[in-house]
Motif scaffolding. Structure first.
Motif, PDB file in Angstrom:
ATOM      1  N   TRP A  46       0.753  -1.159  -0.028  1.00  0.00           N
ATOM      2  CA  TRP A  46      -0.171   0.047  -0.007  1.00  0.00           C
ATOM      3  C   TRP A  46       0.822   1.379  -0.071  1.00  0.00           C
ATOM      4  CZ3 TRP A  46      -4.773  -0.441  -1.226  1.00  0.00           C
ATOM      5  CH2 TRP A  46      -5.480  -1.738  -1.027  1.00  0.00           C
ATOM      6  N   CYS A  53      -1.683   7.417  -4.986  1.00  0.00           N
ATOM      7  CA  CYS A  53      -2.341   8.448  -6.104  1.00  0.00           C
ATOM      8  C   CYS A  53      -3.662   7.828  -6.445  1.00  0.00           C
ATOM      9  CB  CYS A  53      -1.364   8.785  -7.041  1.00  0.00           C
ATOM     10  SG  CYS A  53      -0.044   9.623  -6.963  1.00  0.00           S
ATOM     11  N   ILE A  55      -5.647   5.923  -4.867  1.00  0.00           N
ATOM     12  CA  ILE A  55      -6.757   6.087  -3.625  1.00  0.00           C
ATOM     13  C   ILE A  55      -6.858   7.622  -3.593  1.00  0.00           C
ATOM     14  CG2 ILE A  55      -6.827   5.862  -1.300  1.00  0.00           C
ATOM     15  CD1 ILE A  55      -5.114   3.327  -1.552  1.00  0.00           C
ATOM     16  N   GLY A  56      -5.822   8.520  -3.684  1.00  0.00           N
ATOM     17  CA  GLY A  56      -6.172   9.855  -3.572  1.00  0.00           C
ATOM     18  C   GLY A  56      -7.002  10.341  -4.745  1.00  0.00           C
ATOM     19  N   HIS A  58      -9.510   8.623  -6.103  1.00  0.00           N
ATOM     20  CA  HIS A  58     -10.799   8.152  -5.708  1.00  0.00           C
ATOM     21  C   HIS A  58     -11.446   9.086  -4.754  1.00  0.00           C
ATOM     22  CE1 HIS A  58     -11.005   5.072  -8.750  1.00  0.00           C
ATOM     23  NE2 HIS A  58     -10.104   4.296  -8.250  1.00  0.00           N
ATOM     24  N   PHE A  59     -10.565   9.319  -3.617  1.00  0.00           N
ATOM     25  CA  PHE A  59     -11.046  10.077  -2.749  1.00  0.00           C
ATOM     26  C   PHE A  59     -11.491  11.663  -3.084  1.00  0.00           C
ATOM     27  CE2 PHE A  59     -10.350  12.981   0.978  1.00  0.00           C
ATOM     28  CZ  PHE A  59     -11.188  12.380   1.976  1.00  0.00           C
ATOM     29  N   ALA A  60     -10.669  12.275  -4.227  1.00  0.00           N
ATOM     30  CA  ALA A  60     -10.816  13.576  -4.712  1.00  0.00           C
ATOM     31  C   ALA A  60     -12.311  13.414  -5.524  1.00  0.00           C
ATOM     32  CB  ALA A  60      -9.814  14.026  -5.602  1.00  0.00           C
ATOM     33  N   LEU A  62     -14.699  11.382  -4.928  1.00  0.00           N
ATOM     34  CA  LEU A  62     -15.756  11.255  -4.052  1.00  0.00           C
ATOM     35  C   LEU A  62     -16.470  12.779  -3.377  1.00  0.00           C
ATOM     36  CD1 LEU A  62     -17.674   9.314  -2.278  1.00  0.00           C
ATOM     37  CD2 LEU A  62     -15.751   9.184  -0.741  1.00  0.00           C
ATOM     38  N   LEU A  63     -15.168  13.440  -3.043  1.00  0.00           N
ATOM     39  CA  LEU A  63     -15.528  14.616  -2.636  1.00  0.00           C
ATOM     40  C   LEU A  63     -16.143  15.447  -3.410  1.00  0.00           C
ATOM     41  CD1 LEU A  63     -12.193  15.607  -0.251  1.00  0.00           C
ATOM     42  CD2 LEU A  63     -14.571  15.090   0.410  1.00  0.00           C
ATOM     43  N   THR A  65     -18.028  14.462  -6.014  1.00  0.00           N
ATOM     44  CA  THR A  65     -19.215  14.161  -5.879  1.00  0.00           C
ATOM     45  C   THR A  65     -20.154  14.843  -5.118  1.00  0.00           C
ATOM     46  OG1 THR A  65     -18.619  12.115  -7.023  1.00  0.00           O
ATOM     47  CG2 THR A  65     -20.735  12.148  -6.111  1.00  0.00           C
ATOM     48  N   PRO A 123     -14.578   1.379  -6.593  1.00  0.00           N
ATOM     49  CA  PRO A 123     -14.798   2.711  -6.454  1.00  0.00           C
ATOM     50  C   PRO A 123     -15.620   3.795  -7.241  1.00  0.00           C
ATOM     51  CG  PRO A 123     -12.681   2.102  -5.772  1.00  0.00           C
ATOM     52  CD  PRO A 123     -13.119   1.122  -6.447  1.00  0.00           C
ATOM     53  N   ILE A 127     -19.162   5.702  -6.661  1.00  0.00           N
ATOM     54  CA  ILE A 127     -19.386   7.038  -7.023  1.00  0.00           C
ATOM     55  C   ILE A 127     -20.506   7.118  -8.088  1.00  0.00           C
ATOM     56  CG2 ILE A 127     -18.271   9.115  -8.305  1.00  0.00           C
ATOM     57  CD1 ILE A 127     -15.605   8.148  -6.977  1.00  0.00           C
TER      58      ILE A 127
END
Length: 163
Positions: A46, A53, A55-56, A58-60, A62-63, A65, A123, A127
């Protein structure tokens, strides 16, 4: 009467056996899935930069969205982008499988595409589902506003006819 009572007891014993077998199979059935998940989780490094990057990203997304939930047109573009990413996952898996030495420490990209499905498509599908649910809520809210406006209009027309 005695025959009915013995038949009922026999039936209840059969049901108890079925419930016991089902619960033991359920307990046993989830254990291999849990073990496979833990093995998958521990097999991945990990700390690799490209994974962080990803994971970042996908997180971005999600935010983005969540914060753009009031902008339906933008969300529809994001929805189509997420689904296009899922659609292109097979080609992406093939490309990354051929070039993994340039960015990864080990080859995660097998022929069946399990790794990419879990860490790329999964992910993106979550989303897309969030966007779809938000769109359905927005449509329901719009229908309520439309019906209220229609009822106000009908009341105004009825009031004008009385006068």
């Amino acid at each position: 009467m005695e025959e009915l009572k013995s038949a009922m007891e026999e039936h209840m014993d059969q049901m108890a056996d079925l419930v016991q077998k089902f619960s033991s199979e359920l307990r046993y059935g989830l254990r291999p899935a849990y073990d496979n998940f833990i093995g998958f989780f521990h097999a991945i490094d990990w700390k690799e930069p490209w994974l962080m990057c990803l994971i970042g990203l996908h997180f971005a997304l999600l935010l983005l969205t969540i914060f753009s939930r009031k902008h339906i047109n933008f969300q529809m573009c994001l929805f189509l982008l997420a689904l296009a990413g899922v659609y292109l996952a097979e080609n992406l898996n093939r490309f990354l499988g051929e070039n993994w030495k340039s960015f990864a420490g080990q080859n995660y990209f097998d022929r069946s595409g399990v790794f990419l499905s879990v860490l790329w498509s999964g992910p993106l599908l979550v989303i897309a589902i969030i966007i779809l649910v938000n769109t359905l809520f927005s449509l329901c809210f719009l229908m309520v506003r439309w019906k209220k406006a229609e009822l106000r209009y009908r009341a105004r027309v009825a009031r004008d006819k009385k006068d």
